[in-house]
Design a protein around this motif. Structure first.
Motif, PDB file in Angstrom:
ATOM      1  N   THR A  92      16.375 -11.507   1.617  1.00 49.34           N
ATOM      2  CA  THR A  92      17.159 -10.548   0.835  1.00 49.34           C
ATOM      3  C   THR A  92      16.914 -10.746  -0.660  1.00 49.34           C
ATOM      4  O   THR A  92      16.683  -9.786  -1.397  1.00 49.34           O
ATOM      5  N   SER A  93      16.951 -11.982  -1.095  1.00 44.40           N
ATOM      6  CA  SER A  93      16.705 -12.273  -2.513  1.00 44.40           C
ATOM      7  C   SER A  93      15.294 -11.855  -2.916  1.00 44.40           C
ATOM      8  O   SER A  93      15.089 -11.292  -3.993  1.00 44.40           O
ATOM      9  N   GLN A 131      17.385 -15.092   6.179  1.00 44.36           N
ATOM     10  CA  GLN A 131      17.882 -13.784   5.753  1.00 44.36           C
ATOM     11  C   GLN A 131      18.285 -13.807   4.275  1.00 44.36           C
ATOM     12  O   GLN A 131      18.005 -12.863   3.539  1.00 44.36           O
ATOM     13  N   LYS A 132      18.889 -14.877   3.853  1.00 44.98           N
ATOM     14  CA  LYS A 132      19.270 -15.014   2.441  1.00 44.98           C
ATOM     15  C   LYS A 132      18.027 -15.020   1.552  1.00 44.98           C
ATOM     16  O   LYS A 132      17.972 -14.342   0.526  1.00 44.98           O
ATOM     17  N   SER A 160      13.374  -9.526  -1.530  1.00 47.69           N
ATOM     18  CA  SER A 160      13.211  -8.061  -1.555  1.00 47.69           C
ATOM     19  C   SER A 160      13.898  -7.449  -2.768  1.00 47.69           C
ATOM     20  O   SER A 160      13.444  -6.437  -3.293  1.00 47.69           O
ATOM     21  N   GLN A 161      14.969  -8.053  -3.235  1.00 43.75           N
ATOM     22  CA  GLN A 161      15.687  -7.520  -4.396  1.00 43.75           C
ATOM     23  C   GLN A 161      14.850  -7.583  -5.672  1.00 43.75           C
ATOM     24  O   GLN A 161      15.057  -6.790  -6.586  1.00 43.75           O
ATOM     25  N   THR A 191       8.735 -12.738   0.972  1.00 39.58           N
ATOM     26  CA  THR A 191       9.523 -13.952   1.171  1.00 39.58           C
ATOM     27  C   THR A 191       8.718 -15.182   0.785  1.00 39.58           C
ATOM     28  O   THR A 191       9.215 -16.090   0.114  1.00 39.58           O
TER      29      THR A 191
END
Length: 102
Positions: free
Chosen positions: A23-24, A19-20, A26-27, A32
């Motif tokens: 998230t990074s 998830q980390k 997608s930002q 991924t």
């Protein structure tokens, strides 16, 4: 540079780690997988100061010195005379090892 990408790397992550990473990724607008690849290729590895064999030898030398120091300390704490030559010899070993570590 148009190199054919034929190799794959597989690794497992915990749900939290994934998830980390996701998230990074997608930002900054990457998948991924693309983000993980970018991180891996951008990383800078530090060359170890000692190869494995030298590190093993240094570890053994440190253990030997520690053992000798413990024996001298035990001898002194039990009230026995500690030969100054034994202390000098141990100090010389420490100095020699210290020079190798520099």
């Amino acid at each position: 540079m148009n190199l054919k990408q034929t190799r794959q790397i597989h690794y497992r992550l915990s749900e939290l780690e994934y998830q980390k990473l996701a998230t990074s990724a997608s930002q900054i607008g990457l998948s991924t997988s693309a983000y993980a690849k970018k991180l891996a290729l951008r990383s800078k590895l530090i060359e170890p100061k000692f190869n494995h064999e030298d590190a093993v030898q240094l570890t053994l030398a440190l253990a030997r010195i520690g053992n000798n120091l413990n024996q001298l300390t035990k001898q002194a704490n039990q009230g026995y005379y500690v030969e100054p030559e034994n202390v000098r010899s141990l100090r010389d070993e420490v100095n020699t090892l210290w020079q190798q570590l520099r």
